[in-house]
Design an enzyme around this catalytic site. Sequence first.
Site, PDB file in Angstrom:
ATOM      1  N   LYS A 196       0.840  -1.204   0.000  1.00  0.00           N
ATOM      2  CA  LYS A 196       0.000   0.000   0.000  1.00  0.00           C
ATOM      3  C   LYS A 196       0.874   1.254   0.000  1.00  0.00           C
ATOM      4  CE  LYS A 196      -1.764   1.734   3.973  1.00  0.00           C
ATOM      5  NZ  LYS A 196      -1.595   3.166   4.239  1.00  0.00           N
ATOM      6  N   CYS A 218      -5.839  12.226  12.246  1.00  0.00           N
ATOM      7  CA  CYS A 218      -6.448  10.905  12.121  1.00  0.00           C
ATOM      8  C   CYS A 218      -6.372  10.279  13.514  1.00  0.00           C
ATOM      9  CB  CYS A 218      -5.729  10.088  11.068  1.00  0.00           C
ATOM     10  SG  CYS A 218      -4.175   9.435  11.613  1.00  0.00           S
ATOM     11  N   ARG A 257      -0.715  14.531  13.019  1.00  0.00           N
ATOM     12  CA  ARG A 257      -0.114  14.256  11.710  1.00  0.00           C
ATOM     13  C   ARG A 257      -0.059  15.504  10.816  1.00  0.00           C
ATOM     14  NH1 ARG A 257      -1.698   8.573   9.594  1.00  0.00           N
ATOM     15  NH2 ARG A 257       0.281   8.863   8.507  1.00  0.00           N
TER      16      ARG A 257
HETATM   17  C1  EPZ Z   1       3.912   7.162   6.526  1.00  0.00           C
HETATM   18  O1  EPZ Z   1       3.074   8.174   7.023  1.00  0.00           O
HETATM   19  C2  EPZ Z   1       3.021   5.937   6.356  1.00  0.00           C
HETATM   20  N1  EPZ Z   1       1.967   6.229   5.397  1.00  0.00           N
HETATM   21  C3  EPZ Z   1       2.423   5.553   7.712  1.00  0.00           C
HETATM   22  O2  EPZ Z   1       1.661   4.366   7.516  1.00  0.00           O
HETATM   23  C4  EPZ Z   1       3.561   5.253   8.678  1.00  0.00           C
HETATM   24  O3  EPZ Z   1       3.023   4.948   9.938  1.00  0.00           O
HETATM   25  C5  EPZ Z   1       4.471   6.498   8.779  1.00  0.00           C
HETATM   26  O4  EPZ Z   1       4.953   6.846   7.463  1.00  0.00           O
HETATM   27  C6  EPZ Z   1       5.666   6.252   9.678  1.00  0.00           C
HETATM   28  O5  EPZ Z   1       6.419   5.186   9.175  1.00  0.00           O
HETATM   29  C7  EPZ Z   1       2.258   6.201   4.074  1.00  0.00           C
HETATM   30  O6  EPZ Z   1       3.387   5.958   3.674  1.00  0.00           O
HETATM   31  C8  EPZ Z   1       1.128   6.495   3.141  1.00  0.00           C
HETATM   32  P1  EPZ Z   1       5.753  10.569   8.638  1.00  0.00           P
HETATM   33  P2  EPZ Z   1       3.601   9.708   7.055  1.00  0.00           P
HETATM   34  O7  EPZ Z   1       5.642  11.849   7.886  1.00  0.00           O
HETATM   35  O8  EPZ Z   1       4.514   9.965   5.924  1.00  0.00           O
HETATM   36  C9  EPZ Z   1       5.657  13.853  12.104  1.00  0.00           C
HETATM   37  C10 EPZ Z   1      -0.191   2.987   7.678  1.00  0.00           C
HETATM   38  O9  EPZ Z   1      -0.699   2.413   8.649  1.00  0.00           O
HETATM   39  N2  EPZ Z   1       5.496  14.834  11.006  1.00  0.00           N
HETATM   40  O10 EPZ Z   1       6.927   9.694   8.381  1.00  0.00           O
HETATM   41  O11 EPZ Z   1       2.392  10.571   7.223  1.00  0.00           O
HETATM   42  C11 EPZ Z   1       4.461  12.933  12.203  1.00  0.00           C
HETATM   43  O12 EPZ Z   1       3.439  13.517  12.987  1.00  0.00           O
HETATM   44  C12 EPZ Z   1       0.257   4.414   7.804  1.00  0.00           C
HETATM   45  O13 EPZ Z   1       0.036   2.454   6.564  1.00  0.00           O
HETATM   46  C13 EPZ Z   1       5.379  16.185  11.321  1.00  0.00           C
HETATM   47  O14 EPZ Z   1       5.369  16.560  12.484  1.00  0.00           O
HETATM   48  O15 EPZ Z   1       4.427   9.729   8.403  1.00  0.00           O
HETATM   49  C14 EPZ Z   1       5.056  11.715  12.843  1.00  0.00           C
HETATM   50  O16 EPZ Z   1       5.156  11.943  14.230  1.00  0.00           O
HETATM   51  C15 EPZ Z   1      -0.084   4.996   9.151  1.00  0.00           C
HETATM   52  N3  EPZ Z   1       5.261  17.081  10.293  1.00  0.00           N
HETATM   53  C16 EPZ Z   1       6.469  11.654  12.260  1.00  0.00           C
HETATM   54  O17 EPZ Z   1       6.742  12.989  11.799  1.00  0.00           O
HETATM   55  C17 EPZ Z   1       5.257  16.666   8.976  1.00  0.00           C
HETATM   56  O18 EPZ Z   1       5.168  17.519   8.079  1.00  0.00           O
HETATM   57  C18 EPZ Z   1       6.657  10.678  11.106  1.00  0.00           C
HETATM   58  O19 EPZ Z   1       5.621  10.905  10.201  1.00  0.00           O
HETATM   59  C19 EPZ Z   1       5.365  15.293   8.696  1.00  0.00           C
HETATM   60  C20 EPZ Z   1       5.496  14.395   9.719  1.00  0.00           C
END
Ligand code: EPZ
Length: 422
Positions: free
Chosen positions: A22, A117, A122
């Site tokens: 996915k 979410c 996020r």
């Molecule tokens: C990706 O989400 C995945 N989704 C998530 O999978 C996964 O849990 C996550 O990476 C962590 O591995 C997809 O790839 C579609 P991040 P993403 O940006 O990119 C903070 C699933 O179950 N952050 O790596 O949204 C954020 O809040 C889903 O398949 C900011 O603060 O995650 C988090 O604490 C759930 N500001 C951390 O960074 C931002 O602009 C990592 O988030 C971006 C992120």
Amino acid sequence: MDALIIDGPATLEGTIEISGSKNTALPLLFSSLLFDGEVQFRNVPRLWDIETTLKILESMGAQYIWDKEQGTVAILPLIKTKVAPYEWVRKMRAGVLALGPLLAKYGEARVSLPGGCAIGARPVNFHLDAMRLMGVGIEIEAGYIRAQVNGGLRGTQIEFPQATVTGTENIMMLATRAEGKTIIRNAALEPEVVWLGGVLKDFGVKITGLGTPCIEIEPRPLKRPDRPILVPPDRIEASTLIAAAVAARSSITVKGSDLREIDSVIQAYQKMGVKFKMNTESSTLEVQPPGRLGPVEIETAPFPGFPTDMQAQILTNACMADGTSLIHETIFENRFMHVAELRRLRAKIQVRGNTAIVDGPAKLIGAPIMATDLRASACLLIAGLAAKGQTRVSRIYHLDRGYQRLDEKLKRLGAKITRIAE
Ligand code: EPZ
């Protein structure tokens, strides 16, 4: 909405093939926006999130054909409006991945803010701050990100405050059309990022450093894709099936996963006493749970650490282990929604800050429970395999967002699961 009725405890046996990933498919489908002509994909998993992605592209004017049986998608990105509407993005926050390619190709985009979410706020501030550095003007109005390239996209040095998977993917796609080199520091190392980068390299973009914290992108004219783009197997589905085998105290074979991508998961389960027979040639993994499961302490972390998307699943297994397990969630601030549901099955779990303390072994007894998010729904299904009696998991659309009929896969391995409309 559907619910699943699981009769436990279950015994599983046999081999199961992993579906397409996915979290790799989503950025790949959005990358079609970088092109004019048709782009084809294969091994695309049959998920609600894929449906939502295609609807977002269609709402912009793209045409698509999705053969769900064959797992093929063809997209003709005849883009008329550069808008990713709230009605779809609120269902799938990965809709923010429309930003990078739209800005690269058309210089403008209006993408709904994803909103929060169940697992956390996020935000997407890291994405937007990086885009501003590259010459993108960004306003937030009426819940939308209104972005406009002012005076040309500039390649520049980006340093993410925290590794972000979709943030790295968005900037990689944006950088394909920037003037000059873009360097991303503190880039995400996830396999999904590496795969997307590899596809962009196939189309002529000069990218180095994939799989390291420093990725360099030098734009080149994009070559038209001359063959379908492959979606690799889903490392989180493979890991989830390990958790299912452990919950059912059964030996099964998981086929198709790149074992290097799930090394941290394998190591965690080995600490619990699970044995594995690995065959990298045939990409098969035989899971052999022990008679008595040992406790574990894990801390979720960005790749190659233990994936946060497997936290709920291993926590469920820890409920059955002899002794106290500690599960530290360091990525998301609210990713223990499944604990209250597991307690309804008589799990003994306390949450202190970002740590779940799990006392085992708990004799899980079936009961009605409710899914709250994608990975939580998987852990509740897994708990039903271990629990004595009937477990009814409602709001199972969460599961279908990210797993291709996981219930059907488990039934083929011998689980007694019925899907009902409720
Ligand atoms: C990706 O989400 C995945 N989704 C998530 O999978 C996964 O849990 C996550 O990476 C962590 O591995 C997809 O790839 C579609 P991040 P993403 O940006 O990119 C903070 C699933 O179950 N952050 O790596 O949204 C954020 O809040 C889903 O398949 C900011 O603060 O995650 C988090 O604490 C759930 N500001 C951390 O960074 C931002 O602009 C990592 O988030 C971006 C992120």
